[in-house]
Write a protein that holds these residues in place. Structure first.
Motif, PDB file in Angstrom:
ATOM      1  N   MET A 103       0.842  -1.191   0.000  1.00 37.85           N
ATOM      2  CA  MET A 103       0.000   0.000   0.000  1.00 37.85           C
ATOM      3  C   MET A 103       0.877   1.240   0.000  1.00 37.85           C
ATOM      4  O   MET A 103       1.589   1.507   0.962  1.00 37.85           O
ATOM      5  CB  MET A 103      -0.916   0.010   1.230  1.00 37.85           C
ATOM      6  N   ASN A 104       0.817   1.983  -1.107  1.00 42.51           N
ATOM      7  CA  ASN A 104       1.630   3.171  -1.225  1.00 42.51           C
ATOM      8  C   ASN A 104       0.825   4.275  -1.887  1.00 42.51           C
ATOM      9  O   ASN A 104      -0.308   4.061  -2.316  1.00 42.51           O
ATOM     10  CB  ASN A 104       2.910   2.876  -2.013  1.00 42.51           C
ATOM     11  N   LEU A 105       1.416   5.446  -2.004  1.00 39.18           N
ATOM     12  CA  LEU A 105       0.747   6.603  -2.565  1.00 39.18           C
ATOM     13  C   LEU A 105       0.911   6.627  -4.081  1.00 39.18           C
ATOM     14  O   LEU A 105       2.005   6.411  -4.600  1.00 39.18           O
ATOM     15  CB  LEU A 105       1.341   7.872  -1.940  1.00 39.18           C
ATOM     16  N   TRP A 106      -0.203   6.902  -4.782  1.00 37.90           N
ATOM     17  CA  TRP A 106      -0.224   7.012  -6.237  1.00 37.90           C
ATOM     18  C   TRP A 106      -0.907   8.311  -6.610  1.00 37.90           C
ATOM     19  O   TRP A 106      -1.580   8.926  -5.783  1.00 37.90           O
ATOM     20  CB  TRP A 106      -0.969   5.835  -6.855  1.00 37.90           C
ATOM     21  N   ARG A 107      -0.742   8.730  -7.862  1.00 39.33           N
ATOM     22  CA  ARG A 107      -1.438   9.919  -8.353  1.00 39.33           C
ATOM     23  C   ARG A 107      -1.810   9.719  -9.825  1.00 39.33           C
ATOM     24  O   ARG A 107      -1.172   8.956 -10.545  1.00 39.33           O
ATOM     25  CB  ARG A 107      -0.585  11.165  -8.186  1.00 39.33           C
ATOM     26  N   VAL A 108      -2.846  10.444 -10.227  1.00 42.80           N
ATOM     27  CA  VAL A 108      -3.256  10.433 -11.629  1.00 42.80           C
ATOM     28  C   VAL A 108      -3.692  11.840 -12.004  1.00 42.80           C
ATOM     29  O   VAL A 108      -4.352  12.530 -11.223  1.00 42.80           O
ATOM     30  CB  VAL A 108      -4.388   9.392 -11.874  1.00 42.80           C
ATOM     31  N   ARG A 109      -3.270  12.298 -13.179  1.00 37.50           N
ATOM     32  CA  ARG A 109      -3.681  13.609 -13.681  1.00 37.50           C
ATOM     33  C   ARG A 109      -5.037  13.467 -14.361  1.00 37.50           C
ATOM     34  O   ARG A 109      -5.273  12.508 -15.084  1.00 37.50           O
ATOM     35  CB  ARG A 109      -2.648  14.158 -14.659  1.00 37.50           C
ATOM     36  N   LEU A 110      -5.914  14.449 -14.122  1.00 39.69           N
ATOM     37  CA  LEU A 110      -7.274  14.387 -14.639  1.00 39.69           C
ATOM     38  C   LEU A 110      -7.564  15.564 -15.559  1.00 39.69           C
ATOM     39  O   LEU A 110      -7.077  16.675 -15.339  1.00 39.69           O
ATOM     40  CB  LEU A 110      -8.287  14.407 -13.484  1.00 39.69           C
ATOM     41  N   ASP A 111      -8.385  15.316 -16.577  1.00 41.39           N
ATOM     42  CA  ASP A 111      -8.908  16.392 -17.405  1.00 41.39           C
ATOM     43  C   ASP A 111      -9.910  17.183 -16.564  1.00 41.39           C
ATOM     44  O   ASP A 111     -10.872  16.594 -16.044  1.00 41.39           O
ATOM     45  CB  ASP A 111      -9.590  15.804 -18.639  1.00 41.39           C
ATOM     46  N   PRO A 112      -9.724  18.498 -16.394  1.00 46.29           N
ATOM     47  CA  PRO A 112     -10.606  19.250 -15.502  1.00 46.29           C
ATOM     48  C   PRO A 112     -12.058  19.320 -15.980  1.00 46.29           C
ATOM     49  O   PRO A 112     -12.965  19.518 -15.184  1.00 46.29           O
ATOM     50  CB  PRO A 112      -9.972  20.644 -15.449  1.00 46.29           C
ATOM     51  N   GLU A 113     -12.286  19.137 -17.282  1.00 50.17           N
ATOM     52  CA  GLU A 113     -13.650  19.206 -17.808  1.00 50.17           C
ATOM     53  C   GLU A 113     -14.380  17.865 -17.703  1.00 50.17           C
ATOM     54  O   GLU A 113     -15.490  17.796 -17.197  1.00 50.17           O
ATOM     55  CB  GLU A 113     -13.626  19.672 -19.274  1.00 50.17           C
ATOM     56  N   SER A 114     -13.738  16.791 -18.177  1.00 51.03           N
ATOM     57  CA  SER A 114     -14.407  15.488 -18.224  1.00 51.03           C
ATOM     58  C   SER A 114     -14.147  14.642 -16.985  1.00 51.03           C
ATOM     59  O   SER A 114     -14.878  13.680 -16.724  1.00 51.03           O
ATOM     60  CB  SER A 114     -13.952  14.709 -19.463  1.00 51.03           C
ATOM     61  N   GLY A 115     -13.082  14.953 -16.224  1.00 50.72           N
ATOM     62  CA  GLY A 115     -12.698  14.137 -15.081  1.00 50.72           C
ATOM     63  C   GLY A 115     -11.953  12.876 -15.468  1.00 50.72           C
ATOM     64  O   GLY A 115     -11.523  12.114 -14.606  1.00 50.72           O
ATOM     65  N   ARG A 116     -11.756  12.656 -16.755  1.00 54.08           N
ATOM     66  CA  ARG A 116     -11.097  11.427 -17.213  1.00 54.08           C
ATOM     67  C   ARG A 116      -9.585  11.514 -16.988  1.00 54.08           C
ATOM     68  O   ARG A 116      -8.983  12.585 -17.108  1.00 54.08           O
ATOM     69  CB  ARG A 116     -11.378  11.181 -18.683  1.00 54.08           C
ATOM     70  N   PRO A 117      -8.953  10.371 -16.668  1.00 54.30           N
ATOM     71  CA  PRO A 117      -7.499  10.358 -16.493  1.00 54.30           C
ATOM     72  C   PRO A 117      -6.776  10.750 -17.784  1.00 54.30           C
ATOM     73  O   PRO A 117      -7.195  10.356 -18.877  1.00 54.30           O
ATOM     74  CB  PRO A 117      -7.202   8.904 -16.115  1.00 54.30           C
ATOM     75  N   LEU A 118      -5.706  11.519 -17.655  1.00 55.64           N
ATOM     76  CA  LEU A 118      -4.899  11.935 -18.806  1.00 55.64           C
ATOM     77  C   LEU A 118      -3.742  10.985 -19.058  1.00 55.64           C
ATOM     78  O   LEU A 118      -2.927  11.232 -19.945  1.00 55.64           O
ATOM     79  CB  LEU A 118      -4.377  13.353 -18.586  1.00 55.64           C
ATOM     80  N   GLY A 119      -3.653   9.930 -18.291  1.00 53.12           N
ATOM     81  CA  GLY A 119      -2.595   8.937 -18.445  1.00 53.12           C
ATOM     82  C   GLY A 119      -2.728   7.908 -17.348  1.00 53.12           C
ATOM     83  O   GLY A 119      -3.634   7.987 -16.507  1.00 53.12           O
ATOM     84  N   PRO A 120      -1.837   6.934 -17.327  1.00 48.20           N
ATOM     85  CA  PRO A 120      -1.902   5.911 -16.279  1.00 48.20           C
ATOM     86  C   PRO A 120      -1.483   6.478 -14.927  1.00 48.20           C
ATOM     87  O   PRO A 120      -0.760   7.479 -14.858  1.00 48.20           O
ATOM     88  CB  PRO A 120      -0.913   4.846 -16.760  1.00 48.20           C
ATOM     89  N   PRO A 121      -1.928   5.867 -13.832  1.00 47.11           N
ATOM     90  CA  PRO A 121      -1.496   6.307 -12.498  1.00 47.11           C
ATOM     91  C   PRO A 121       0.018   6.181 -12.338  1.00 47.11           C
ATOM     92  O   PRO A 121       0.648   5.306 -12.931  1.00 47.11           O
ATOM     93  CB  PRO A 121      -2.227   5.354 -11.554  1.00 47.11           C
TER      94      PRO A 121
END
Length: 197
Positions: A113-131
């Motif tokens: 269990m560790n910390l991850w992040r994902v960038r999101l499109d601010p309009e659609s909320g969809r991920p802009l790439g893999p975590p």
């Protein structure tokens, strides 16, 4: 004759689940001025996090049998939820960056269990790439939160220990003697079985 004695080993208690609650749960938005509530779709939703712009609620979506944890976004103004993560890993406990463009979460995608992040499109909320894996000093991370200026993280650093202890059992009724450790350290030991001799 002397009392019959045999040594028995007992494992320590197992780890706790990473999210609160064992039964179904749901999330609701409550208007402070009127008390009116709006139910967020989902039968097993926990650990919500409101986006800084107020448009999204990120939450942990648990499967019906509680074997999967995924991150989902719900648009506050209505519409279809966005699945940020899907798969066999346990992804849970979302936390937004101050600008709302990055969603941090806890995951065991790398084996712990560790910390991850994902960038999101601010309009659609969809991920802009893999975590992406975020290196943290804790062995197991849980419940992250981020300061308002984005410069500090606070999180729980969890250490589970599970070791085997041994005690002498008096079969004639005296009970167990004081236990003594057979294993030690952070490796998880369990399910002992003593040989007949």
């Amino acid at each position: 004759p002397p009392p019959r004695r045999r040594s028995v080993a007992a494992p320590a208690a197992g780890p706790h689940p990473p999210t609160p609650g064992e039964g179904p749960s749901e999330l609701r938005i409550v208007a402070v001025d009127t008390g009116e509530t709006t139910r967020i779709p989902g039968e097993n939703s926990v650990l919500p996090a409101w986006s800084p712009n107020g448009r999204w609620i990120a939450y942990t979506d648990r499967s019906q049998d509680f074997t999967r944890l995924d991150i989902t976004l719900h648009p506050v103004d209505g519409g279809e939820p966005v699945h940020v993560t899907e798969g066999p890993a346990h992804d849970w406990s979302p936390a937004w960056s101050p600008e709302g463009e990055i969603l941090y979460f806890v995951s065991n995608q790398s084996g712990t269990m560790n910390l991850w992040r994902v960038r999101l499109d601010p309009e659609s909320g969809r991920p802009l790439g893999p975590p992406e894996d975020v290196t943290s000093p804790g062995a197991t991370v849980a419940h992250p939160t981020i300061s308002g200026d984005g410069s500090l993280f606070a999180y729980s650093s969890v250490l589970h220990t599970q070791n085997i202890e041994i005690a002498t059992l008096d079969l004639d009724g005296a009970g167990l003697s004081a236990s003594q450790p057979l294993t030690s350290g952070s490796r998880r030991w369990s399910c002992p079985d003593i040989s007949d001799d």
